[in-house]
Design a protein around this motif. Sequence first.
Motif, mmCIF file in Angstrom:
data_model
loop_
_atom_site.group_PDB
_atom_site.id
_atom_site.type_symbol
_atom_site.label_atom_id
_atom_site.label_comp_id
_atom_site.label_asym_id
_atom_site.label_seq_id
_atom_site.Cartn_x
_atom_site.Cartn_y
_atom_site.Cartn_z
ATOM 1 N N ARG A 112 100.609 14.664 -14.030
ATOM 2 C CA ARG A 112 100.957 13.901 -12.814
ATOM 3 C C ARG A 112 100.399 12.513 -12.974
ATOM 4 N NH1 ARG A 112 99.293 18.567 -9.630
ATOM 5 N NH2 ARG A 112 100.852 19.996 -10.421
ATOM 6 N N PHE A 113 101.080 11.561 -12.433
ATOM 7 C CA PHE A 113 100.622 10.177 -12.528
ATOM 8 C C PHE A 113 99.914 9.778 -11.238
ATOM 9 C CE2 PHE A 113 103.430 10.346 -16.060
ATOM 10 C CZ PHE A 113 102.909 9.437 -16.956
ATOM 11 N N PRO A 114 98.689 9.336 -11.370
ATOM 12 C CA PRO A 114 97.941 8.904 -10.185
ATOM 13 C C PRO A 114 98.205 7.432 -9.876
ATOM 14 C CG PRO A 114 96.516 8.799 -12.104
ATOM 15 C CD PRO A 114 97.866 9.273 -12.592
ATOM 16 N N ALA A 115 97.783 7.015 -8.696
ATOM 17 C CA ALA A 115 97.682 5.578 -8.423
ATOM 18 C C ALA A 115 96.351 5.122 -9.015
ATOM 19 C CB ALA A 115 97.717 5.332 -6.923
ATOM 20 N N THR A 116 96.323 3.891 -9.525
ATOM 21 C CA THR A 116 95.094 3.462 -10.192
ATOM 22 C C THR A 116 94.609 2.106 -9.693
ATOM 23 O OG1 THR A 116 96.306 2.394 -11.988
ATOM 24 C CG2 THR A 116 95.682 4.680 -12.331
ATOM 25 N N ALA A 117 93.306 1.910 -9.844
ATOM 26 C CA ALA A 117 92.684 0.610 -9.608
ATOM 27 C C ALA A 117 91.809 0.341 -10.818
ATOM 28 C CB ALA A 117 91.831 0.658 -8.344
ATOM 29 N N GLN A 118 91.769 -0.919 -11.244
ATOM 30 C CA GLN A 118 91.018 -1.234 -12.457
ATOM 31 C C GLN A 118 90.386 -2.605 -12.340
ATOM 32 O OE1 GLN A 118 93.233 -0.374 -15.927
ATOM 33 N NE2 GLN A 118 91.544 -0.787 -17.289
ATOM 34 N N ARG A 119 89.115 -2.712 -12.744
ATOM 35 C CA ARG A 119 88.465 -4.020 -12.821
ATOM 36 C C ARG A 119 87.321 -3.923 -13.816
ATOM 37 N NH1 ARG A 119 85.214 -7.470 -8.222
ATOM 38 N NH2 ARG A 119 85.275 -9.429 -9.350
ATOM 39 N N ALA A 120 87.252 -4.874 -14.710
ATOM 40 C CA ALA A 120 86.159 -4.964 -15.683
ATOM 41 C C ALA A 120 85.956 -3.647 -16.440
ATOM 42 C CB ALA A 120 84.865 -5.381 -14.978
ATOM 43 N N GLY A 121 87.052 -2.985 -16.754
ATOM 44 C CA GLY A 121 86.967 -1.755 -17.553
ATOM 45 C C GLY A 121 86.686 -0.508 -16.741
ATOM 46 N N VAL A 122 86.374 -0.672 -15.461
ATOM 47 C CA VAL A 122 86.181 0.511 -14.607
ATOM 48 C C VAL A 122 87.549 0.893 -14.052
ATOM 49 C CG1 VAL A 122 85.109 1.409 -12.512
ATOM 50 C CG2 VAL A 122 83.839 -0.157 -14.003
ATOM 51 N N GLN A 123 87.890 2.148 -14.222
ATOM 52 C CA GLN A 123 89.225 2.590 -13.814
ATOM 53 C C GLN A 123 89.080 3.765 -12.848
ATOM 54 O OE1 GLN A 123 91.617 3.836 -17.135
ATOM 55 N NE2 GLN A 123 93.509 3.223 -16.148
#
Length: 190
Positions: A112-123
């Motif tokens: 399943r594909f989640p919604a994602t948030a990413q910043r400075a390598g933190v996902q």
Amino acid sequence: MLRGVSVLPVFLNLCAQRAVVVGGGAVALRRVRTLLAAELQVTVIAPELHPDLRTLPVQLERRPYREGDLMGARLVVVATDRPDVNAAAAAEARRVGALVNHAADATLGEVRFPATAQRAGVQVAVGTGRELPMLARAVAERVAQLLPGDAQISGWVTAREQALSLEGAGRESALQRLRDDIQAALGVPA
Ligand SMILES: C[C@@]1(CC(=O)O)C2=NC(=C\c3[nH]c(c(CCC(=O)O)c3CC(=O)O)Cc3[nH]c(c(CC(=O)O)c3CCC(=O)O)/C=C3\N/C(=C\2)[C@@H](CCC(=O)O)[C@]3(C)CC(=O)O)/[C@H]1CCC(=O)O
Ligand SMILES: NC(=O)c1ccc[n+]([C@@H]2O[C@H](COP(=O)([O-])OP(=O)(O)OC[C@H]3O[C@@H](n4cnc5c(N)ncnc54)[C@H](O)[C@@H]3O)[C@@H](O)[C@H]2O)c1
């Protein structure tokens, strides 16, 4: 409804591995962007291709799916508007041992594909345990506002390395200070 199904929350490193997307519409385009961001090698097979697919670094096969297309695939996305084609591609994917994402019915595949948030390598990846992508998106957007930037993370990495170079009680108290700093920066109540 997906609810009640237990899933394994992992981050998969499939860099340079082959993904095949069967179908070339709006859903396929969304999945292709996600796969490219994770550096998979993507082939898209469909008689009609969304125009934006032509701007992406993927191998395009402008024709119907046929048996044998999925050889060597590690991950297969089934995203046509034809249930019979989706079923045939999902069955072949399973025979070749690939992971399957089924766009029309997520319960027919294991990915399943989640919604994602990413910043400075933190996902951060968000699944709702059901089909409620707008909630997944909203949670990811809210979490994105909390994610620290590069400078702050570099400071914490340095502080951790310094703490680990200490011994005994000094080390433990330095690690605890760092834990407290990070929790405070993210607004976690003490
Ligand atoms: C998170 C995100 C990741 C991604 O897809 O890349 C995602 N959907 C996104 C967007 C999106 N989805 C839909 C639209 C409307 C426009 C359109 O039709 O395209 C849009 C566009 C938008 O909202 O902008 C409609 C839709 N989605 C699903 C169905 C089937 C159903 O409900 O039966 C239908 C109705 C089909 C119909 O009615 O025909 C099902 C799924 N969607 C999932 C994930 C999985 C569950 C996630 C969870 O809740 O945990 C699952 C199960 C797929 C799976 O994992 O296989 C991404 C969020 C945005 C982002 O992050 O940018
Ligand atoms: N999971 C999700 O987020 C989500 C969202 C919307 C729709 N869906 C489901 O995913 C399916 C695809 O949605 P869409 O909006 O991308 O549809 P779409 O109509 O835009 O695209 C369908 C694609 O399937 C291709 N296709 C048709 N026959 C084919 C064949 N024999 N071989 C290969 N490709 C073939 C078409 O050429 C086209 O590229 C929908 O039917 C729906 O069931 C899922």
